[in-house]
Scaffold this active site. Structure first.
Site, short mmCIF file in Angstrom:
data_model
loop_
_atom_site.label_atom_id
_atom_site.label_comp_id
_atom_site.label_asym_id
_atom_site.label_seq_id
_atom_site.Cartn_x
_atom_site.Cartn_y
_atom_site.Cartn_z
N CYS A 106 0.81 -1.22 0.00
CA CYS A 106 0.00 0.00 0.00
C CYS A 106 0.84 1.27 0.00
CB CYS A 106 -0.94 0.01 1.20
SG CYS A 106 -2.10 -1.39 1.19
N HIS A 153 -8.94 3.78 -1.15
CA HIS A 153 -7.52 3.42 -1.18
C HIS A 153 -7.11 2.73 -2.47
CE1 HIS A 153 -3.59 2.26 -0.04
NE2 HIS A 153 -3.87 1.14 0.61
#
Length: 394
Positions: free
Chosen positions: A86, A339
């Site tokens: 991420c 995200h």
């Protein structure tokens, strides 16, 4: 461990960022084109031909540098694709910064993109290579849900107080996102709505979790001494740290789920380079990786903003609200944006860039001088972590 300042100081002179939302009508290439056009278009006289090298971060929306080269029709340019969970967008920025600092290139671009909404799967559809069988098999909500009860037990926080702190994080970030036209979720939510949202894992409800979205972002970097040739409001990269954890937190009995050691070390490196000795008072605003509400609570301590065991109280006291001494996730964070993996780290930097230039409108932090961007990937006990300190002054 050595973590030195770069040979040349680096500045960001332009950025672009698409709205983060359901982009059903756009491909990953379309989103990259939009972000890059906004970025380059903000610098009069600069074209893609002036950029010496490019980086593109994506977890699963493309392979090789052609992910960027094809939609931009780049000819004769080096383009590198990077991935780091991420923190992929941050990895794109980090590598681009090193390329300029080394003197190899004069002007570079970092980009990040992810398309998560074009499959029948709602969430991260990553395909992991075969492992040795010792990996913990759980979902991201399940792994991060362990932070809350661990924190309660370690610091003697009541279930009601912990729930109130998690709720306050969600309410705060959604309120900030309501002020941001680029956010996916632009509606403030009440504490009651957060606490009555359907449960996902442990104490976490739907509104304790970041959403799923598509998006892209881009940044142009040059050496600091050249920055004022392109803009009268450059943003300087004052310090930067990155750590890839060994995974030992999940392989031993010593990890207690109340900290991300990788974040602590990455922050130490960034602070040392930036000359920050008291982050709680010196940082004007922070963008942090609020993938889940307890993550933000723990990060307030790992980043040195709150004392150990006190972040829950600081959250409830409004220390991190917009208009406070240290506002956190002024743009709405992952809670409001969702995200898209490859873009998130650059989206955080985009908000820091916007704030330090005094261009954040209704969510502007007065007299912002130092901003922090913190991005992590993986899971508690086994993660990668990036921290950058950016400033309006060299």
């Amino acid at each position: 461990m050595a973590s030195r300042r770069m040979a040349h100081d680096v500045a960001i002179v332009a950025m672009g960022c698409t709205p983060f939302r359901d982009h059903w009508h756009c491909s990953a290439g379309d989103l990259l084109v939009d972000a890059v056009q906004e970025c380059v278009g903000s610098l009069p006289g600069v074209t893609l031909d002036d950029i010496d090298a490019f980086w593109v971060g994506t977890q699963g929306s493309g392979l090789s540098g052609q992910t960027l080269a094809r939609p931009l029709r780049l000819v004769g340019k080096p383009v590198t694709r990077v991935e780091n969970y991420c923190a992929t967008g941050s990895e794109s920025l980090r590598n681009a910064a090193f390329a300029v600092a080394s003197g190899a290139y004069d002007m570079v671009m970092a980009t990040g993109v992810e398309k998560l909404k074009d499959s029948s799967y709602s969430g991260l559809a990553a395909v992991y290579p075969p492992a040795d069988g010792t990996d913990v098999d759980w979902t991201a909500p399940a792994g991060f849900s362990l932070l809350a009860p661990a924190y309660q037990q370690t610091y003697g926080v009541s279930a009601r107080d912990m729930r109130s702190a998690l709720t306050k994080v969600a309410v705060k970030n959604h309120a900030n996102g309501a002020l941001n036209e680029r956010a996916q979720f632009r509606k403030a939510v009440s504490a009651d709505t957060v606490e009555k949202s359907p449960r996902v894992a442990g104490q976490l409800g739907v509104l304790d979790c970041s959403g799923v979205s598509d998006g892209a972002a881009a940044a142009i970097l040059v050496r600091a001494e050249d920055a004022y040739r392109y803009t009268d409001k450059p943003v300087f990269l004052r310090g930067m740290g990155f750590v890839a954890g060994s995974g030992s937190g999940l392989a031993t009995d010593g990890y207690d789920f109340t900290t991300f050691p990788e974040v602590v070390e990455a922050a130490r490196q960034a602070y040392d380079q930036a000359g920050v000795t008291d982050p709680a008072s010196e940082i004007s605003l922070a963008e942090v990786h609020d993938c889940f509400t307890p993550t933000e609570v723990v990060l307030m301590e790992d980043l040195g903003f709150s004392e150990r065991g006190k972040a829950w109280r600081d959250v409830l006291d409004g220390r991190y609200d917009l208009g406070s001494a240290l506002p956190v996730n002024t743009d709405g964070g992952l809670k409001s944006f969702g995200h898209p993996i490859g873009a998130t780290g650059l989206r955080m930097v985009f908000e820091c860039f916007t704030q330090l230039r005094g261009e954040a409108g209704a969510r502007q932090v007065p007299d912002a001088r130092l901003a922090l961007a913190q991005n992590l990937g993986g899971q508690p006990g086994s993660c990668v972590a990036f921290v950058a300190v950016l400033g309006s002054r060299r």
